[in-house]
Design an enzyme around this catalytic site. Structure first.
Site, PDB file in Angstrom:
ATOM      1  N   SER A 145       0.859  -1.186   0.000  1.00 18.77           N
ATOM      2  CA  SER A 145       0.000   0.000   0.000  1.00 18.77           C
ATOM      3  C   SER A 145       0.893   1.233   0.000  1.00 18.77           C
ATOM      4  O   SER A 145       2.121   1.123   0.031  1.00 18.77           O
ATOM      5  CB  SER A 145      -0.890   0.012   1.238  1.00 18.77           C
ATOM      6  OG  SER A 145      -0.122   0.410   2.360  1.00 18.77           O
ATOM      7  N   LYS A 146       0.254   2.389   0.000  1.00 14.12           N
ATOM      8  CA  LYS A 146       1.018   3.641  -0.071  1.00 14.12           C
ATOM      9  C   LYS A 146       1.924   3.842   1.141  1.00 14.12           C
ATOM     10  O   LYS A 146       2.871   4.609   1.081  1.00 14.12           O
ATOM     11  CB  LYS A 146       0.058   4.825  -0.218  1.00 14.12           C
ATOM     12  CG  LYS A 146      -0.586   4.840  -1.593  1.00 14.12           C
ATOM     13  CD  LYS A 146      -1.136   6.208  -1.965  1.00 14.12           C
ATOM     14  CE  LYS A 146      -1.759   6.169  -3.346  1.00 14.12           C
ATOM     15  NZ  LYS A 146      -3.139   6.629  -3.372  1.00 14.12           N
ATOM     16  N   ARG A 147       1.625   3.135   2.224  1.00 13.17           N
ATOM     17  CA  ARG A 147       2.491   3.232   3.400  1.00 13.17           C
ATOM     18  C   ARG A 147       3.915   2.779   3.077  1.00 13.17           C
ATOM     19  O   ARG A 147       4.867   3.171   3.730  1.00 13.17           O
ATOM     20  CB  ARG A 147       1.960   2.357   4.545  1.00 13.17           C
ATOM     21  CG  ARG A 147       0.803   2.939   5.307  1.00 13.17           C
ATOM     22  CD  ARG A 147       0.392   2.010   6.441  1.00 13.17           C
ATOM     23  NE  ARG A 147      -0.002   0.703   5.940  1.00 13.17           N
ATOM     24  CZ  ARG A 147       0.681  -0.418   6.126  1.00 13.17           C
ATOM     25  NH1 ARG A 147       1.793  -0.402   6.831  1.00 13.17           N
ATOM     26  NH2 ARG A 147       0.253  -1.551   5.625  1.00 13.17           N
ATOM     27  N   HIS A 148       4.044   1.925   2.079  1.00 15.58           N
ATOM     28  CA  HIS A 148       5.361   1.389   1.734  1.00 15.58           C
ATOM     29  C   HIS A 148       6.112   2.278   0.746  1.00 15.58           C
ATOM     30  O   HIS A 148       7.232   1.970   0.369  1.00 15.58           O
ATOM     31  CB  HIS A 148       5.209  -0.011   1.117  1.00 15.58           C
ATOM     32  CG  HIS A 148       4.620  -1.018   2.051  1.00 15.58           C
ATOM     33  ND1 HIS A 148       3.327  -1.464   1.939  1.00 15.58           N
ATOM     34  CD2 HIS A 148       5.143  -1.639   3.130  1.00 15.58           C
ATOM     35  CE1 HIS A 148       3.083  -2.339   2.914  1.00 15.58           C
ATOM     36  NE2 HIS A 148       4.161  -2.454   3.642  1.00 15.58           N
ATOM     37  N   GLY A 149       5.499   3.363   0.306  1.00 14.34           N
ATOM     38  CA  GLY A 149       6.129   4.224  -0.706  1.00 14.34           C
ATOM     39  C   GLY A 149       5.201   4.345  -1.896  1.00 14.34           C
ATOM     40  O   GLY A 149       4.040   3.938  -1.829  1.00 14.34           O
TER      41      GLY A 149
END
Ligand code: GLU
Length: 473
Positions: free
Chosen positions: A242-246
């Site tokens: 997800s966007k949490r990972h970049g």
């Protein structure tokens, strides 16, 4: 049998790396088999689909080099390859299924349906268990497909092997809404049949849809395509990507200065490998070795740090001329204008040094910015480097030596500045950092002597004098 595969992006968001991986595997499979790769636009969701997202998706596919043989924009025998242009076809088939007894109009209200779902949940069954053909017949309302309950639904997945679904776990799902619009299940299945798709390779998140599509295809009198469900993508922490990972959009990586060939190579490794320890390979090598049957069923990890490493490998493997040719547009975007011929030549003199230092093309602008206009002093660098008592002397002495240096090339610059260090009894750090900040604005820059040579005598002297004035005294 000629292989015909498709990807079916919904233009409701930017092209995600997971969908790009799906596209890549379909493309590799088609190219390996001499087949046809098709791009269809799944835009049944009229509210959320936009032309901007469609553009992003198609641009990103082209950027990755995933050219398509048939489909949206390139054409072919099936119209525009946009589902929004085929609603009449889906409606016609939904009504035919009702006439033939495979489907029915559902007269129940949302509350009644919710009650059936609640009952199933209370009994620990699949929520759709009781959503079956009601005794009372209707001529309006959404159309549901009737799932035969007398046999399991099975298929051989190219990645997962035999997959069997209990028909009780598949509800009679809606194929045509009461407003006459088709659902994803109907549009997708009809298109796969009409376009003679032989293999559907898509993300594992769609596995629960597959038994529905198989029953629907059979009700339409067609043989379902072969299926391959590709493993999910996780972040480095083992959680769903997800966007949490970049960044998760392909276009974001493009903007950050990733190379399409590095991205292609990295995406190809998400669930597949050409064998052995090989991690860097060309498109041709990937095409030659690829098979859907060799894709792993285990989740794959998308690690931005590994992608960055791979990008660096590709950047360093190219010639410096090629590196510069590809870096210039990024520099131009960063400075917001075109580069002059002189500026390009100045950058080229330190091209190799920059090429060895960056991991993305977007970083090039930071490295060469000092050549493109008066730099602003980085406040941290100024504070740390320019406040020492020795700094005015260093700048005065550097000026004196560089003013009359002949020829003004990096070797002579180095010679005279090292002689200066000896003369002043200073180490390289103490003696050269003030010159670096004066000339580039920052304590971090490409190697100093080459940078000074690239900037040329006049601009170097001007900048040292400017820093000297700022110190006063
Ligand atoms: N439009 C669907 C998606 O974006 C495609 C699913 C399929 O390949 O059937 O996930």
């Amino acid at each position: 049998m000629t292989v015909r595969v498709r990807i079916a992006p919904s233009p409701t968001g930017l092209l995600h790396v997971g969908n790009a991986r799906t596209a890549l595997f379909n493309w590799l499979f088609a190219r390996n088999r001499g087949g046809t790769f098709i791009v269809r636009i799944d835009d049944t969701d009229r509210e959320r689909s936009t032309p901007e997202y469609e553009r992003d998706i198609l641009d990103s596919l082209r950027w990755l080099g995933l050219d398509w043989d048939e489909g949206v924009e390139v054409g072919g025998p099936h119209g525009t390859y946009r589902q929004s242009d085929r609603f009449d076809r889906y409606r016609e088939l939904a009504h035919r299924l009702v006439a033939e007894g495979h489907a029915y109009h559902d007269p129940r209200t949302p509350d009644e349906l919710e009650e059936l779902r609640a009952r199933a949940r209370a009994e620990g069954r699949h929520p759709g268990t009781y959503i079956r053909r009601p005794s009372q017949q209707a001529r309006t309302g959404p159309i549901r497909l009737s799932i035969p309950q007398d046999r399991p639904i099975r298929f051989d997945d190219l990645v997962r092997g035999e997959v069997v679904f209990d028909p009780a776990s598949v509800d009679d799902f809606v194929i045509l809404r009461s407003d006459g619009t088709p659902t994803y299940h109907l549009a997708s299945t009809v298109d796969d049949i009409d376009f003679a798709i032989t293999h559907v390779a898509r993300g594992e998140d769609l596995l629960p849809s597959t038994p529905k599509h198989i029953v629907l295809a059979e009700a339409l009198g067609a043989r379902p395509p072969a299926y391959a469900h590709l493993p999910l993508l996780l972040g480095p922490d083992g959680k769903l990507l997800s966007k949490r990972h970049g960044a998760t959009a392909v276009s974001a990586y493009r903007e950050q200065g990733y190379l399409p060939e590095a991205m292609f190579n990295y995406l190809a490794l998400l669930g597949w490998s050409p064998g052995g320890d090989v991690t860097i390979f060309s498109r041709e090598e990937a095409i030659g070795a690829f098979d859907l049957g060799k894709v792993s069923k285990h989740p794959a990890v998308f690690d931005p740090a590994k992608l960055e490493w791979m990008n660096g490998e590709y950047l360093r493997a190219m010639s410096t001329d090629e590196f510069l040719r590809r870096a210039f547009p990024y520099v131009e975007t960063a400075v917001g204008r075109a580069l002059t011929g002189d500026e390009k030549r100045a950058i080229a003199t330190i091209g190799l040094l920059v090429q060895e230092r960056v991991k993305t093309l977007a970083e090039v602008a930071d490295q060469v910015g000092f050549l493109l206009g008066e730099p602003d002093y980085d406040p941290g660098s100024w504070q740390k480097v320019m406040t020492g008592d020795h700094v005015p002397t260093v700048l005065d002495e550097a000026l004196r030596r560089l003013e009359r240096l002949e020829p003004f090339d990096h070797r002579h610059v180095e010679e005279t500045l090292r002689a200066m260090l000896d003369q002043l009894g200073l180490g390289a750090r103490k003696g050269l950092q003030p010159i670096r900040v004066a000339v580039t604005g920052s304590s971090i820059s490409p190697p100093l002597f080459e940078s000074i040579a690239a900037l040329g005598r006049d601009r170097t002297l001007e900048r040292i004098r400017r820093a000297r004035r700022r110190l006063g005294g």
